[in-house]
Write an enzyme that holds these catalytic residues in place. Sequence first.
Site, short mmCIF file in Angstrom:
data_model
loop_
_atom_site.label_atom_id
_atom_site.label_comp_id
_atom_site.label_asym_id
_atom_site.label_seq_id
_atom_site.Cartn_x
_atom_site.Cartn_y
_atom_site.Cartn_z
N CYS A 163 0.85 -1.20 0.00
CA CYS A 163 0.00 0.00 0.00
C CYS A 163 0.88 1.25 0.00
O CYS A 163 2.11 1.18 0.01
CB CYS A 163 -0.92 0.01 1.22
N CYS A 217 3.55 1.62 2.64
CA CYS A 217 4.80 0.91 2.36
C CYS A 217 5.75 1.79 1.55
O CYS A 217 6.96 1.82 1.79
CB CYS A 217 4.52 -0.39 1.60
N ASP A 264 -9.41 14.36 -26.63
CA ASP A 264 -8.69 14.30 -27.90
C ASP A 264 -9.73 14.47 -29.01
O ASP A 264 -10.92 14.19 -28.79
CB ASP A 264 -7.99 12.94 -28.01
N ASP A 281 -7.81 8.09 -27.46
CA ASP A 281 -7.85 6.74 -28.03
C ASP A 281 -6.57 6.36 -28.76
O ASP A 281 -6.43 5.22 -29.20
CB ASP A 281 -9.02 6.62 -29.03
N ASP A 308 -1.87 9.76 -27.22
CA ASP A 308 -2.57 10.21 -26.02
C ASP A 308 -2.04 9.55 -24.76
O ASP A 308 -2.38 9.97 -23.65
CB ASP A 308 -4.08 9.91 -26.13
#
Length: 745
Positions: free
Chosen positions: A13, A16, A433, A631, A635
């Site tokens: 986590c 840590c 985009d 997409d 990007d």
Amino acid sequence: MKEETFVIDGMTCASCVINVENAVKKLQGVETAVVNLTTEKMTVDYNPDVVSENQIEQAVADAGYGATVFDPSTAKSQAERQSEATQNMWHKFLWSAVFALPLLYLSMGSMMGLWVPDIVNMSLHPMIYGLVQLVLTLPVMHFGRRFYINGFRTLFKGHPNMDALVALATSAAFLYSLYGIYHIALGHAHHAHELYFESVAVILTLITLGKYFETLSKGRTSDAIQKLMKLSAKEATVIRGGVEQAIPIEEVVIGDRILVKPGEKIPVDGVVLSGHSAIDESMLTGESIPVEKVADDKVYGASINGAGALTIQAEKVGDETLLAQIIKLVEDAQQIKAPIAKIADRVAGVFVPTVIAIALVSALFWYFVMSQTFVFSMTVAIAVLVIACPCALGLATPTAIMVGTGRGAENGILYKRGDTLENAHHIDTIVFDKTGTITQGKPQVVDIFAYQGTAKDLLAQVASIEKLSEHPLSQAIVEKASADQVDLLEVTNFTSLIGLGLTADLAGQILYVGNRKLMEEQGVDLSAAEQAVQAATEQGQTPIFISANANLLGLITVADLVKEDSKTTVAKLQEMGIDVVMLTGDNAKTAQAIANQVGIKTVISEVLPDQKSQAIQNLQSQGKIVAMVGDGINDAPALATADIGIAVGSGTDIAIESADIILMKPEISDVIKALSISRYTIRVIKENLFWAFIYNILAIPVAMGLLHLFGGPLLNPMIAGLVMGFSSVSVVLNALRLKYIKLDL
């Protein structure tokens, strides 16, 4: 200064990460230490004259973790380590369940009227009953030992997390149950009703299952980097001493002359020396239309050559290429993205020390003020810790996230991690985009203007010529002809005119199909088409002129059309108080035209992939919480840099792997659903945390002996079990409401 990368083992986590970083930063000679939980790696800048690698590894070991210098040639891949961790957690869950289920049946069966063998009946053989429960519990604690190691470590470090709450509560329940067995051994059979072994085992088993799902989704973004690396060419055909030779891409040096044949990948970044071709740069720029390249034009590694042969000169190789820079941007964005603290951990950070303090104060009060025995005082203290046992808290967040992500999946929306839901509801700015996101990503014929003859005849003539070209604009016209069932004609003397268009003989005349410059060279009067051209240009469409014998025959406009739901989605987001921005590598005029169609006021155009990432950072520096919707491979850095990356499912694998949320359908209206699910889920999580604690908080005074102080009883274990059970049931039922909440659309 030297930079070194270490592989870190044992992290679970954000706490840590903090522990490891702080342990290394304390070393003299260490300038920076940055730990990436996703990749399980630590990058350290240090002075090798002051501190050694062994000292850094020892500092990490002293903090309770493992560290080894990362060697790409011998180290296991991220995918291999991920697979091992997932299998390990799954096996721990299975073995925990093997022991926890019979334990649960044994402890709850008689209360529910189920058959239980006489030999383990708590009324007939309480000692055997208790010992069997103990024997079934110990293996589960062994399989869940990581919770105790991490939990007590964070507790002693002063920033307890969920593991600390689990470790403390299950330890208290276990010790209290051992104390119960001790009393049974003394002949106090009624203590068989005061065993909490099943709580210990069930809590550890359920949370292990949650950790399995956490491990399963961890590290997905690193897959994006692997796929980006696979895009690059493996070989290059270099011309050295006038001889062509194929060499590995790693041996290409700056200044090499490279021959790129039709259909091959451009091996490195460079400049065209000779030849002409159309290059598909969509994997880098996201734009679907190939870019014409002639002498002195720049080309980029991993882009795909079209029908022509090119000779290029290498200008950037290895880590300096555009593709390598994109990979680095994705890695950097993952490295600097702050891990989101879990709500339950934040609550536990206050709740755990508070409960410990209450338990301690209660014990001291009864021992010193009320002069009770040490055993009585300890019983009160342990009762306080037991009633704080996080049965419902362990369910509060994961059940809501499970139902919320399930609701998303039903609507074609995938959340890669549970913490994405926590962050998404804060979004106040969404960056889209253009190509393939707001638009369909594929050129289509918009209008046909015939100035001589019919539109159908004009389409037949143009499509007959365009079918011989591989250009996407040509394909759009051919597809239009096919859709309209237009018969194509015989064409001869087809010629592709560099940077201008096409020409061919058709039905006894020479036709020219191309741009304005081609028409001007042929002396064609375009005045009849000017109004249509102006209107098309304002809407971001590309005009294609057709002429014969210096006469204008017609005009065909082609464009990457806006998706049907783009305008309504933008309007709805603006109604929700979210700023909408369009970010594209396309030219400013086309970008503005598309923005006007969908109602976007802020447009950032003509940006390269690294500039897209910078644009996101600029918005974040203004205090905005930004989501990026895209997409394309170009990007990927922006998706990773944004607070939330949202990939349209019809896009590339790279974009999908770099994102936090995936829209499986191409409709961007699902962005609204994704945000709505996030908002409702967070609301339910907060309600769950309230219900998870309210019963415990109300029961803690009873556990402290408040009723006993006024002549009443101490907390009855049966009541404690009922309270915990009711708390858990209410949390689950509340989470299930998410299945039926109407999404904002």
